[in-house]
Design a protein around this motif. Sequence first.
Motif, PDB file in Angstrom:
ATOM      1  N   ILE A 120      -6.690   3.740  -1.127  1.00 37.43           N
ATOM      2  CA  ILE A 120      -5.596   4.647  -1.523  1.00 37.43           C
ATOM      3  C   ILE A 120      -6.128   5.763  -2.435  1.00 37.43           C
ATOM      4  O   ILE A 120      -5.797   6.936  -2.272  1.00 37.43           O
ATOM      5  CB  ILE A 120      -4.466   3.869  -2.231  1.00 37.43           C
ATOM      6  CG1 ILE A 120      -3.808   2.888  -1.251  1.00 37.43           C
ATOM      7  CG2 ILE A 120      -3.434   4.821  -2.832  1.00 37.43           C
ATOM      8  CD1 ILE A 120      -2.905   1.866  -1.917  1.00 37.43           C
ATOM      9  N   ASP A 164      -8.065   8.276  -0.501  1.00 39.72           N
ATOM     10  CA  ASP A 164      -7.099   9.067   0.256  1.00 39.72           C
ATOM     11  C   ASP A 164      -6.484  10.180  -0.588  1.00 39.72           C
ATOM     12  O   ASP A 164      -6.220  11.286  -0.094  1.00 39.72           O
ATOM     13  CB  ASP A 164      -5.981   8.111   0.707  1.00 39.72           C
ATOM     14  CG  ASP A 164      -5.504   8.422   2.091  1.00 39.72           C
ATOM     15  OD1 ASP A 164      -6.355   8.659   2.965  1.00 39.72           O
ATOM     16  OD2 ASP A 164      -4.269   8.445   2.294  1.00 39.72           O
ATOM     17  N   LEU A 165      -6.201   9.871  -1.834  1.00 38.64           N
ATOM     18  CA  LEU A 165      -5.508  10.814  -2.725  1.00 38.64           C
ATOM     19  C   LEU A 165      -6.488  11.657  -3.549  1.00 38.64           C
ATOM     20  O   LEU A 165      -6.061  12.380  -4.464  1.00 38.64           O
ATOM     21  CB  LEU A 165      -4.580  10.044  -3.675  1.00 38.64           C
ATOM     22  CG  LEU A 165      -3.365   9.360  -3.030  1.00 38.64           C
ATOM     23  CD1 LEU A 165      -2.715   8.384  -4.013  1.00 38.64           C
ATOM     24  CD2 LEU A 165      -2.345  10.407  -2.589  1.00 38.64           C
ATOM     25  N   ALA A 168       0.813  -1.220   0.000  1.00 34.00           N
ATOM     26  CA  ALA A 168       0.000   0.000   0.000  1.00 34.00           C
ATOM     27  C   ALA A 168       0.849   1.273   0.000  1.00 34.00           C
ATOM     28  O   ALA A 168       0.528   2.245  -0.696  1.00 34.00           O
ATOM     29  CB  ALA A 168      -0.952  -0.004   1.195  1.00 34.00           C
ATOM     30  N   ASP A 169       1.944   1.284   0.744  1.00 30.79           N
ATOM     31  CA  ASP A 169       2.772   2.494   0.809  1.00 30.79           C
ATOM     32  C   ASP A 169       3.385   2.828  -0.550  1.00 30.79           C
ATOM     33  O   ASP A 169       3.395   3.994  -0.980  1.00 30.79           O
ATOM     34  CB  ASP A 169       3.902   2.313   1.838  1.00 30.79           C
ATOM     35  CG  ASP A 169       3.368   2.391   3.268  1.00 30.79           C
ATOM     36  OD1 ASP A 169       2.206   2.816   3.447  1.00 30.79           O
ATOM     37  OD2 ASP A 169       4.121   2.022   4.193  1.00 30.79           O
ATOM     38  N   HIS A 176       0.700   4.113  -2.878  1.00 30.86           N
ATOM     39  CA  HIS A 176       0.329   5.475  -2.480  1.00 30.86           C
ATOM     40  C   HIS A 176       1.348   6.480  -3.014  1.00 30.86           C
ATOM     41  O   HIS A 176       0.986   7.507  -3.617  1.00 30.86           O
ATOM     42  CB  HIS A 176       0.230   5.546  -0.954  1.00 30.86           C
ATOM     43  CG  HIS A 176      -0.317   6.839  -0.440  1.00 30.86           C
ATOM     44  ND1 HIS A 176       0.439   7.986  -0.366  1.00 30.86           N
ATOM     45  CD2 HIS A 176      -1.550   7.177   0.002  1.00 30.86           C
ATOM     46  CE1 HIS A 176      -0.308   8.966   0.109  1.00 30.86           C
ATOM     47  NE2 HIS A 176      -1.513   8.496   0.343  1.00 30.86           N
ATOM     48  N   ASP A 177       2.625   6.195  -2.814  1.00 32.87           N
ATOM     49  CA  ASP A 177       3.671   7.122  -3.250  1.00 32.87           C
ATOM     50  C   ASP A 177       3.696   7.292  -4.771  1.00 32.87           C
ATOM     51  O   ASP A 177       3.868   8.403  -5.275  1.00 32.87           O
ATOM     52  CB  ASP A 177       5.044   6.631  -2.765  1.00 32.87           C
ATOM     53  CG  ASP A 177       5.178   6.735  -1.255  1.00 32.87           C
ATOM     54  OD1 ASP A 177       4.273   7.324  -0.611  1.00 32.87           O
ATOM     55  OD2 ASP A 177       6.172   6.216  -0.711  1.00 32.87           O
ATOM     56  N   ALA A 191       0.556   9.177  -6.015  1.00 32.34           N
ATOM     57  CA  ALA A 191       0.515  10.583  -5.595  1.00 32.34           C
ATOM     58  C   ALA A 191       1.190  11.501  -6.618  1.00 32.34           C
ATOM     59  O   ALA A 191       0.832  12.676  -6.713  1.00 32.34           O
ATOM     60  CB  ALA A 191       1.178  10.738  -4.222  1.00 32.34           C
TER      61      ALA A 191
END
Lengths: 233, 233
Positions: B184, B187-188, B156-157, B160-161, B164
Amino acid sequence: MTKGSLYGVGIGPGDPELLTIKAHRIITTVPVIAYPTMENGKVLARAIVADFIRPEQIEVPMPLPFSVERSSQPYYDIAAAKIAEHLQVGRDVAVLCEGDPMLYGSFMYIFRRLADRFHTEVIPGISSTLASAAMLGAPLTFRNDVLSIMPATLDADTLHDRLAVADAAIIIKLGRHFAKIKSILQDLNLWERALYIERATLPNQVIKPISEVDPDNVTYWAIVMIPSQTNPQ
Amino acid sequence: MTKGSLYGVGIGPGDPELLTIKAHRIITTVPVIAYPTMENGKVLARAIVADFIRPEQIEVPMPLPFSVERSSQPYYDIAAAKIAEHLQVGRDVAVLCEGDPMLYGSFMYIFRRLADRFHTEVIPGISSTLASAAMLGAPLTFRNDVLSIMPATLDADTLHDRLAVADAAIIIKLGRHFAKIKSILQDLNLWERALYIERATLPNQVIKPISEVDPDNVTYWAIVMIPSQTNPQ
């Protein structure tokens, strides 16, 4: 009167044999074929399919400005209006698009102007970005790899940040930005992995070691590829 | 004796009409056709080109493990050895590969085992990732956009990066990872832009609003697409 259908046809990177069977069928059967032309006389899209066009088909050239300093949007307004005239009276129109219509493609501007008014179908094509991997004999991405495709026209900081985290990358629109790219790739220890190709699949395709490229003499149609280092056992 | 040539043939995302003219020519003229088969009986690659294969052509199935827990590499050793036997006695072999051979393709493992011993040519194909944009009618990248293609199987990290900073993104291999991706994207603030498609270009293709997708019932062959927001004037 039944309106005509609009086809956005991806015609691939340059080799006429890399048209899909579907693109070939549509191009050889529609009454009207439209294609971008540059003010400097460049008409690559038409040249790729020249052998398939018949004299009785109506051709609609779509002039686009050569200079990137001028907005091409007023030119697309005019082209869309010309195409709409044919669709309105029931003629199907195929709009040729080098590579894939949805990936940095000129057809997207026609799509946005006409898809809400006419039945529209997009035919995917081979993008020159991916064809380059085939021509270079370079497996590009495995398993969990992230692939990033980016234009060399971006500023150096953005390019650096994106390349630093990509498992594999394709850098397009090289031209006068080659020296900048070289410096970034050296900085990130990616230079030794980088591959260079010009005009993938065209008769004048060039492949050479990237260390032998003259930064002052790089075409816009050059691509730099960083294949994944993943090597599954 | 002259050795045969090895062809890695991209056969596109599923619609047989999305084969290139070149892929069609090679598949219909080589004496030997090899293709991956799954232990669970799935043979999509062969099904795509079934109408083009003639009875006199030799077929070489390449069994691959169904479970991702087991390494497929010993299977590729066996497949490469079988293909090499034909090449060694002068028979050209076409290895079918869904989508594009160099983009997460099974052919890359054969390529690595045989390209140094036999004349090898890779025929690029339409990747399902890009075909999805055409099927969705979604212009993907404009001008200076960066496109990232990533598997939902990443943690997930990392997802996400990468998401983004992407101007446009294609998320592949969804399956049981859909709920993670949904969280995700929300979130973004990308969820409203996201598009969903299953099995692009196949007869059982599904397009539906991403808000209507049941996270517990998503195929591995689903794709989530975040088109660029760039809107050149």
